[in-house]
Design a protein around this motif. Structure first.
Motif, PDB file in Angstrom:
ATOM      1  N   TRP A 332      19.377  37.131  -9.907  1.00  0.00           N
ATOM      2  CA  TRP A 332      20.428  37.920  -9.275  1.00  0.00           C
ATOM      3  C   TRP A 332      19.780  38.953  -8.349  1.00  0.00           C
ATOM      4  CZ3 TRP A 332      25.571  36.981  -9.404  1.00  0.00           C
ATOM      5  CH2 TRP A 332      26.018  36.049 -10.333  1.00  0.00           C
ATOM      6  N   TYR A 346      24.282  39.177  -6.083  1.00  0.00           N
ATOM      7  CA  TYR A 346      24.583  37.764  -5.846  1.00  0.00           C
ATOM      8  C   TYR A 346      23.383  36.927  -6.263  1.00  0.00           C
ATOM      9  CZ  TYR A 346      21.832  38.434  -1.568  1.00  0.00           C
ATOM     10  OH  TYR A 346      20.836  38.721  -0.667  1.00  0.00           O
ATOM     11  N   TRP A 350      22.396  31.647  -3.172  1.00  0.00           N
ATOM     12  CA  TRP A 350      23.174  32.047  -2.010  1.00  0.00           C
ATOM     13  C   TRP A 350      22.232  32.806  -1.075  1.00  0.00           C
ATOM     14  CZ3 TRP A 350      28.713  31.648  -1.604  1.00  0.00           C
ATOM     15  CH2 TRP A 350      29.311  31.013  -2.703  1.00  0.00           C
ATOM     16  N   GLN A 455      36.071  35.560  -0.115  1.00  0.00           N
ATOM     17  CA  GLN A 455      35.275  34.533  -0.782  1.00  0.00           C
ATOM     18  C   GLN A 455      35.929  33.164  -0.566  1.00  0.00           C
ATOM     19  OE1 GLN A 455      35.305  35.900  -4.874  1.00  0.00           O
ATOM     20  NE2 GLN A 455      33.381  37.003  -4.613  1.00  0.00           N
ATOM     21  N   GLU A 465      30.755  31.376  -9.942  1.00  0.00           N
ATOM     22  CA  GLU A 465      29.681  32.226  -9.415  1.00  0.00           C
ATOM     23  C   GLU A 465      30.264  33.389  -8.619  1.00  0.00           C
ATOM     24  OE1 GLU A 465      26.675  30.048  -7.309  1.00  0.00           O
ATOM     25  OE2 GLU A 465      26.440  28.559  -8.904  1.00  0.00           O
ATOM     26  N   MET A 466      31.323  33.120  -7.854  1.00  0.00           N
ATOM     27  CA  MET A 466      31.946  34.194  -7.076  1.00  0.00           C
ATOM     28  C   MET A 466      32.659  35.182  -7.984  1.00  0.00           C
ATOM     29  SD  MET A 466      33.357  32.413  -3.605  1.00  0.00           S
ATOM     30  CE  MET A 466      32.208  32.069  -2.264  1.00  0.00           C
ATOM     31  N   MET A 469      30.089  37.459  -9.198  1.00  0.00           N
ATOM     32  CA  MET A 469      29.755  38.431  -8.163  1.00  0.00           C
ATOM     33  C   MET A 469      30.799  39.548  -8.131  1.00  0.00           C
ATOM     34  SD  MET A 469      28.594  36.136  -4.879  1.00  0.00           S
ATOM     35  CE  MET A 469      28.113  34.431  -5.112  1.00  0.00           C
TER      36      MET A 469
END
Length: 478
Positions: A332, A346, A350, A455, A465-466, A469
């Motif tokens: 992260w 994030y 990414w 997003q 995953e979002m 975040m």
């Protein structure tokens, strides 16, 4: 470089009867022809090839030529393209690239000087290196030629990083420009009246000026690197000229070595400043390189997204893979913006990709997230933006559209308006990928601050995953 007559061996008879040691060890241009041709090559059969064979008084240029040719030959044997190697191959072989060089691959500032982007590139540099070496090595000596090539090459690499670190840069031209700079300095400050000095001075000066001007109009030419190497070589040429006027050999060496040490120290300081001032997203690129994600991006497109048609519609056509989910090797990465007080984290699968209109953007294949900060000038502006966000998922009567949501969420003590709507992406073969667009709106009075976070996720793994975040979203109160 079309008419370099100095390469004609028949010139030997007209130039060569007087090259002698001047006072303090400085060589004159008299009898240059004999020293250049007789010292650098063996007349007769195999005359040209003998330029590439090291000998006692002429080993630096053959060594440098051999290194450049050998590296390219081995590259080709391993499957690298002969005429146009791809960028990933060049990176594997030591190309200079800011996001990798400045984050730990410091050796790239050296190795890039022996890597070439194709056979034509190599041939041009071999020709230029051989030409300048025939004159410069008899003047300076072999060790000094190696020193000029090395320091000029390093300076050219760092100059390229300073001006455009995001370029992938390869080639010996920066180091070769340094050799031309050293030769130009010797020609410029030599006080003799030899006609060949004047001819060479004009030829070398013209070569330098032409190539710099040509580089201005060609985006494939790294003029910053050329200039950096040229300046370093010129300075060394001046210093060596001054040192050669000292009669005692020991003192001559001290003057030359001291100048080389000063230039190297300045280079280290400059490079260190670049490593400490690099953009934060360079670490993202390094992580992508380490995990192999960068190669995947390049193979499937530079950014992972290829719109087939332009426009403002929601449905766009793409021709790439959906994306790459997290693995145990991913970490992260924290992000924070001092001006807005916003921070979050994030995952390293990414990668940041500036797009010119949002303040922050990360991508993963067809999935992406953007952050935009807005300056509201009155309460009605902030409220108007909030209302517009909520109405974006409603029909004309204010009812939610099918599949859409609108709610207020509190994340880490910060209130956001969250709206979500289904989308779809059309692929080139006529198939569709279902996606979901989620927007977080932050609106705060006293002082007024507005922020929009968008997003776009194509499937459940990327939505998760979002969501993770989003759980780290935080806005620091002023």
């Amino acid at each position: 470089m079309d008419n370099h007559k100095a390469f004609d061996p028949d010139m030997g008879s007209s130039l060569s009867s007087q090259l002698v040691s001047g006072s303090g060890g400085e060589r004159s241009f008299e009898n240059m022809d004999r020293d250049v041709l007789a010292g650098a090559a063996e007349p007769g059969k195999g005359f040209f090839l003998s330029f590439f064979i090291p000998r006692r008084d002429f080993w630096a240029i053959p060594l440098l030529l051999g290194c450049n040719i050998l590296v390219f030959f081995v590259m080709c044997l391993t499957g690298v393209g002969v005429l146009e190697p791809d960028n990933i191959s060049l990176l594997h072989w030591g190309a200079n690239f800011g996001p990798l060089t400045l984050t730990g691959d410091y050796w790239r500032v050296w190795t890039c000087n022996f890597v070439h982007s194709g056979l034509i590139h190599l041939i041009m540099n071999v020709y230029a290196l051989l030409f300048v070496g025939l004159f410069l090595e008899p003047m300076l000596g072999s060790l000094r030629v190696v020193m000029v090539y090395s320091l000029a090459g390093l300076y050219s690499s760092v100059a390229g990083l300073f001006c455009h670190a995001d370029w992938i840069s390869v080639g010996a031209s920066g180091a070769i420009f340094g050799l031309y700079g050293a030769l130009f300095a010797r020609l410029l400050f030599y006080k003799g009246q030899s006609s060949w000095r004047k001819i060479l001075l004009i030829a070398i000066g013209g070569f330098i000026l032409y190539n710099l001007l040509y580089g201005i109009g060609d985006n494939n030419v790294d003029n910053a690197a050329h200039t950096g190497g040229l300046v370093a070589g010129f300075l060394l040429g001046v210093v060596y000229g001054v040192a050669d006027k000292v009669r005692e050999k020991g003192k001559r060496m001290v003057v030359a070595c001291l100048a080389e040490f000063v230039l190297l120290s300045e280079l280290v300081c400059w490079f260190s400043a670049l490593t400490h001032g690099m953009p934060p997203d360079y670490q993202d690129v390094r992580e992508a390189w380490r995990s192999g994600q960068l190669e995947a991006y390049v193979e499937n497109g530079e950014t992972g997204i290829h719109p087939e048609e332009d426009g403002m519609g929601q449905n766009r056509e793409y021709t790439v893979v959906e994306g790459w989910t997290m693995t145990d090797q991913d970490v992260w990465i924290p992000f924070s913006d001092e001006a807005s007080g916003f921070s979050f984290r994030y995952p390293s699968n990414w990668h940041r990709k500036p797009d010119g209109w949002s303040d922050f953007r990360i991508e993963n294949g067809l999935n992406w997230m953007t952050i935009e900060y807005s300056d509201a000038t009155a309460d009605t502006d902030a409220q108007g933006m909030r209302d517009a966000l909520e109405l974006s998922v409603c029909d004309g009567d204010g009812h939610l559209l099918v599949g859409c949501t609108c709610e207020t969420v509190v994340l880490n003590g910060v209130e956001f308006v969250k709206v979500s709507s289904p989308q779809r992406i059309s692929l080139k073969d006529g198939k569709w990928i279902e996606a979901r667009r989620t927007t977080y709106g932050y609106y705060k009075d006293n002082p007024l601050r507005c922020m929009t976070i968008v997003q776009w996720a194509t499937s459940e793994p990327f939505r998760k995953e979002m969501d993770e975040m989003a759980q780290s979203f935080f806005v620091r109160e002023p």
